[in-house]
Design a protein around this motif. Sequence first.
Motif, mmCIF file in Angstrom:
data_model
loop_
_atom_site.group_PDB
_atom_site.id
_atom_site.type_symbol
_atom_site.label_atom_id
_atom_site.label_comp_id
_atom_site.label_asym_id
_atom_site.label_seq_id
_atom_site.Cartn_x
_atom_site.Cartn_y
_atom_site.Cartn_z
ATOM 1 N N ALA A 183 0.825 -1.208 0.000
ATOM 2 C CA ALA A 183 0.000 0.000 0.000
ATOM 3 C C ALA A 183 0.863 1.264 0.000
ATOM 4 O O ALA A 183 0.459 2.302 -0.546
ATOM 5 C CB ALA A 183 -0.925 -0.003 1.214
ATOM 6 N N GLY A 184 2.048 1.186 0.604
ATOM 7 C CA GLY A 184 2.906 2.361 0.687
ATOM 8 C C GLY A 184 3.916 2.469 -0.437
ATOM 9 O O GLY A 184 4.781 3.351 -0.412
ATOM 10 N N SER A 185 3.838 1.583 -1.405
ATOM 11 C CA SER A 185 4.771 1.643 -2.528
ATOM 12 C C SER A 185 4.493 2.867 -3.385
ATOM 13 O O SER A 185 3.430 3.491 -3.295
ATOM 14 C CB SER A 185 4.657 0.370 -3.382
ATOM 15 N N ARG A 186 5.409 3.181 -4.238
ATOM 16 C CA ARG A 186 5.269 4.395 -5.052
ATOM 17 C C ARG A 186 4.109 4.285 -6.032
ATOM 18 O O ARG A 186 3.595 5.285 -6.518
ATOM 19 C CB ARG A 186 6.563 4.669 -5.822
ATOM 20 N N LEU A 187 3.684 3.041 -6.304
ATOM 21 C CA LEU A 187 2.544 2.872 -7.205
ATOM 22 C C LEU A 187 1.219 2.995 -6.468
ATOM 23 O O LEU A 187 0.170 3.129 -7.104
ATOM 24 C CB LEU A 187 2.626 1.496 -7.895
ATOM 25 N N HIS A 188 1.286 2.951 -5.121
ATOM 26 C CA HIS A 188 0.071 3.000 -4.296
ATOM 27 C C HIS A 188 -0.961 1.990 -4.795
ATOM 28 O O HIS A 188 -2.143 2.309 -4.977
ATOM 29 C CB HIS A 188 -0.529 4.419 -4.285
ATOM 30 N N ALA A 189 -0.478 0.801 -5.053
ATOM 31 C CA ALA A 189 -1.344 -0.229 -5.621
ATOM 32 C C ALA A 189 -2.346 -0.722 -4.578
ATOM 33 O O ALA A 189 -2.025 -0.822 -3.391
ATOM 34 C CB ALA A 189 -0.496 -1.404 -6.116
ATOM 35 N N PRO A 190 -3.570 -1.026 -5.011
ATOM 36 C CA PRO A 190 -4.532 -1.620 -4.071
ATOM 37 C C PRO A 190 -4.065 -3.009 -3.650
ATOM 38 O O PRO A 190 -3.380 -3.706 -4.405
ATOM 39 C CB PRO A 190 -5.830 -1.688 -4.880
ATOM 40 N N VAL A 191 -4.417 -3.401 -2.446
ATOM 41 C CA VAL A 191 -4.000 -4.693 -1.905
ATOM 42 C C VAL A 191 -5.121 -5.697 -2.111
ATOM 43 O O VAL A 191 -6.269 -5.457 -1.739
ATOM 44 C CB VAL A 191 -3.658 -4.584 -0.405
ATOM 45 N N ASN A 192 -4.778 -6.810 -2.717
ATOM 46 C CA ASN A 192 -5.740 -7.890 -2.927
ATOM 47 C C ASN A 192 -5.839 -8.694 -1.624
ATOM 48 O O ASN A 192 -5.030 -9.581 -1.363
ATOM 49 C CB ASN A 192 -5.280 -8.793 -4.081
ATOM 50 N N LEU A 193 -6.839 -8.358 -0.793
ATOM 51 C CA LEU A 193 -6.967 -9.027 0.500
ATOM 52 C C LEU A 193 -7.354 -10.497 0.340
ATOM 53 O O LEU A 193 -7.032 -11.313 1.204
ATOM 54 C CB LEU A 193 -8.002 -8.307 1.369
ATOM 55 N N PHE A 194 -8.036 -10.824 -0.741
ATOM 56 C CA PHE A 194 -8.368 -12.232 -0.989
ATOM 57 C C PHE A 194 -7.090 -13.058 -1.061
ATOM 58 O O PHE A 194 -6.937 -14.071 -0.373
ATOM 59 C CB PHE A 194 -9.167 -12.352 -2.287
ATOM 60 N N ALA A 195 -6.141 -12.598 -1.880
ATOM 61 C CA ALA A 195 -4.870 -13.316 -2.019
ATOM 62 C C ALA A 195 -4.029 -13.199 -0.752
ATOM 63 O O ALA A 195 -3.335 -14.144 -0.369
ATOM 64 C CB ALA A 195 -4.096 -12.766 -3.219
ATOM 65 N N ALA A 196 -4.091 -12.040 -0.083
ATOM 66 C CA ALA A 196 -3.294 -11.827 1.126
ATOM 67 C C ALA A 196 -3.710 -12.778 2.234
ATOM 68 O O ALA A 196 -2.865 -13.404 2.889
ATOM 69 C CB ALA A 196 -3.435 -10.381 1.590
ATOM 70 N N PHE A 197 -5.011 -12.917 2.464
ATOM 71 C CA PHE A 197 -5.493 -13.799 3.526
ATOM 72 C C PHE A 197 -5.242 -15.267 3.182
ATOM 73 O O PHE A 197 -4.932 -16.079 4.053
ATOM 74 C CB PHE A 197 -6.984 -13.557 3.785
ATOM 75 N N LYS A 198 -5.402 -15.600 1.902
ATOM 76 C CA LYS A 198 -5.101 -16.970 1.481
ATOM 77 C C LYS A 198 -3.623 -17.292 1.717
ATOM 78 O O LYS A 198 -3.270 -18.406 2.130
ATOM 79 C CB LYS A 198 -5.433 -17.147 -0.002
ATOM 80 N N SER A 199 -2.760 -16.327 1.447
ATOM 81 C CA SER A 199 -1.323 -16.524 1.650
ATOM 82 C C SER A 199 -1.002 -16.704 3.132
ATOM 83 O O SER A 199 -0.191 -17.559 3.510
ATOM 84 C CB SER A 199 -0.547 -15.324 1.088
ATOM 85 N N PHE A 200 -1.621 -15.876 3.952
ATOM 86 C CA PHE A 200 -1.397 -15.956 5.403
ATOM 87 C C PHE A 200 -1.795 -17.324 5.946
ATOM 88 O O PHE A 200 -1.015 -17.984 6.662
ATOM 89 C CB PHE A 200 -2.189 -14.844 6.096
ATOM 90 N N THR A 201 -3.002 -17.773 5.625
ATOM 91 C CA THR A 201 -3.457 -19.063 6.148
ATOM 92 C C THR A 201 -2.649 -20.223 5.566
ATOM 93 O O THR A 201 -2.411 -21.217 6.247
ATOM 94 C CB THR A 201 -4.959 -19.270 5.852
#
Length: 386
Positions: A183-201
């Motif tokens: 989120a803080g990158s220079r591109l300010h890209a949106p975060v795919n929470l679907f993929a983020a939560f899947k990665s975490f679990t």
Amino acid sequence: MNQSLMNGPLFSEPVIHEDVNSRTKWVTLGLGVLLVVFYTYQMIHRSFFHPLAKYPGSVLASVSTEWYEWYWNIHKPGQLLFEIERLHKIHGPIVRIGVNELHINDPEFFQEITKVGSKFLKEPKFYWGISFPTSSIGLVDPIAHRTRRQILNPLFTSSRIQQIAPGIEAKAEHLCSRVDEIAGSRLHAPVNLFAAFKSFTMDVVSEMVFGQAFGVMDSPGFRHPHLEALHDAVEKAWFARTFPTLVWISLNLPDCVSTNLFPVPILEFGKERANPENKVSAVILEQLLEPNEARGHSPPSAHDLNEEALTLLTAGNDTTAHAMILGTYMICSTPEVQMRLNEELNSAFPDLNDRITYERAKNLPYLVGGFEFICFISFLEHFTLI
């Protein structure tokens, strides 16, 4: 040239070739007629003379379970559940939803067949499409399933959860740092929470099952071959559930064939375990390999162990991530809930640098109540989709 020679065998018509073609046509026609007669007889028998013919329901379901489910689950994705509900409103608590299947809308009957000590057997074909036959989910024998459950139950007690909580907390903090990084990158890209939560679990469950996390959270965009492989498997569950015989055939192919046709880029536990320098503890698989964990239990083979590991990995990843995704959406879309939850968390953790630990978080009533509600709703919605 002599006319008699021209009429001889060298210049005769190819009668034999035509006879072969004629026989082939008659054989093909005969087989076609037999198939038509067979399927017509089968349809009539299943519709009017089958033991379940007296129960109301879908005509297509009484003729072919596979094509009935194909229509309502693939052609009209995920609509079978609502079609069954519609049939219950018309015909009452018992409806026919397959050649050999009834759907019963009666809570008391449900409790009877699912109670502890029930001797009802699971339907093997149903589990062919969603699990492996030797896994804790796919075992259809209630005695074998009870034994497997006795082995795995100690891994999910409150004391064991407290033991693994620090590792999960560390991964949660790593997930937050990765989200902040994107989120803080220079591109300010949106975060795919679907993929983020899947990665975490995936990282949490893989460490519990294999003793080592896959490191999915560190992948660019939270994309990883193991995660994508499991996601594809879930996406194909509709087809597997609709045509379970094809799944049975694939599971019974020789390993050298099935590995090439259906590659699974996981399950290296056997090689790691054989390495004497490996000091990583694979908690769940080691528990299954203990011969005296329960009466009647014998350690599974390497093949069965792989099936159990993949089942636990898939189930633990998909259900937990789904609850996180749904919970995040529900909280963010309900300002009153979000405000009250923030107030409770700010009161319990006034310093932003405070670590939100399991020991402290489990004593927050609004947080725990919301968590339990989300798990309940997630369970209902998840299995509606599956």
